[in-house]
Motif scaffolding. Structure first.
Motif, PDB file in Angstrom:
ATOM      1  N   LEU A 102     -40.956  -7.118 -18.584  1.00 34.30           N
ATOM      2  CA  LEU A 102     -40.549  -6.409 -18.410  1.00 34.30           C
ATOM      3  C   LEU A 102     -39.692  -7.510 -17.661  1.00 34.30           C
ATOM      4  N   CYS A 103     -40.007  -8.210 -16.834  1.00 32.55           N
ATOM      5  CA  CYS A 103     -38.845  -9.126 -16.255  1.00 32.55           C
ATOM      6  C   CYS A 103     -38.544 -10.211 -16.317  1.00 32.55           C
ATOM      7  N   ARG A 104     -39.167 -10.496 -17.981  1.00 36.80           N
ATOM      8  CA  ARG A 104     -37.954 -11.528 -18.791  1.00 36.80           C
ATOM      9  C   ARG A 104     -37.034 -11.018 -19.025  1.00 36.80           C
ATOM     10  N   HIS A 105     -35.813  -9.395 -18.299  1.00 38.29           N
ATOM     11  CA  HIS A 105     -34.717  -9.396 -17.933  1.00 38.29           C
ATOM     12  C   HIS A 105     -34.570  -9.013 -16.816  1.00 38.29           C
ATOM     13  N   SER A 106     -33.853  -9.222 -16.043  1.00 44.24           N
ATOM     14  CA  SER A 106     -33.292  -9.132 -15.048  1.00 44.24           C
ATOM     15  C   SER A 106     -33.695  -8.154 -14.489  1.00 44.24           C
TER      16      SER A 106
END
Length: 173
Positions: free
Chosen positions: A113-117
């Motif tokens: 999920l943290c691939r995108h801020s």
């Protein structure tokens, strides 16, 4: 009768096969059992609870489960507090190109999920985790060096600049 006669013991002169004398009367024979009438089964009227259960089952149609119905504290190894001071609005970003495959399922999914801020609150919502469990998992990822945080640092007292901005925003309302 001997010294232990009150317990029904025998004296030595009576043969072993002789029945014990008893002061209690013989039990009466039970009354004869009459056959019961066979009745038709009674139809069960559905209750409001039955309707609610049926509605719940129908609403679950089409949902996919990952096979893990586990309490949040079990998903975090029994920990309830995170090492990092994470606010709901703290933004998270992935620090590595590829997420390691050896991570537990929840940690792996949060790292993806943290691939995108995303914010801590968004991680909690997207993964259907209580906020405390999400904070513990995110804290683990930060300690591993996989995720970094950014955003407002609200751990201490608010700055004068922040208070002026809030006051101006309130006046615009």
């Amino acid at each position: 009768m001997d010294l232990f006669g009150m317990y029904g013991s025998r004296s030595d002169d009576e043969p072993a096969g002789t029945p014990e004398p008893s002061d209690t009367p013989a039990p009466a024979e039970p009354p004869p059992v009459e056959p019961e009438e066979v009745t038709a089964p009674v139809e069960r009227i559905p209750s409001a609870r039955d309707d609610a259960v049926e509605h719940f089952i129908q609403s679950m149609d089409g949902l996919e489960f990952d096979g893990q119905i586990v309490r949040p504290y079990a998903r975090t190894g029994g920990r309830t507090r995170s090492a990092a001071g994470l606010e709901l609005e703290t933004l998270l970003s992935l620090m590595v190109a590829d997420v390691p495959t050896h991570l537990p399922p929840d940690h792996h999914a949060v790292a993806e999920l943290c691939r995108h801020s995303v914010s801590v609150a968004e991680v909690s919502g997207y993964r259907s985790l209580p906020i405390g469990a999400a904070r513990v998992i995110i804290s683990d990822l930060i300690e591993m060096g996989l995720v970094t945080t950014s955003g407002p640092k609200t751990a201490g007292a608010p700055t004068v600049d922040l208070m002026h901005r809030v006051l101006e925003g309130l006046r615009r309302l």
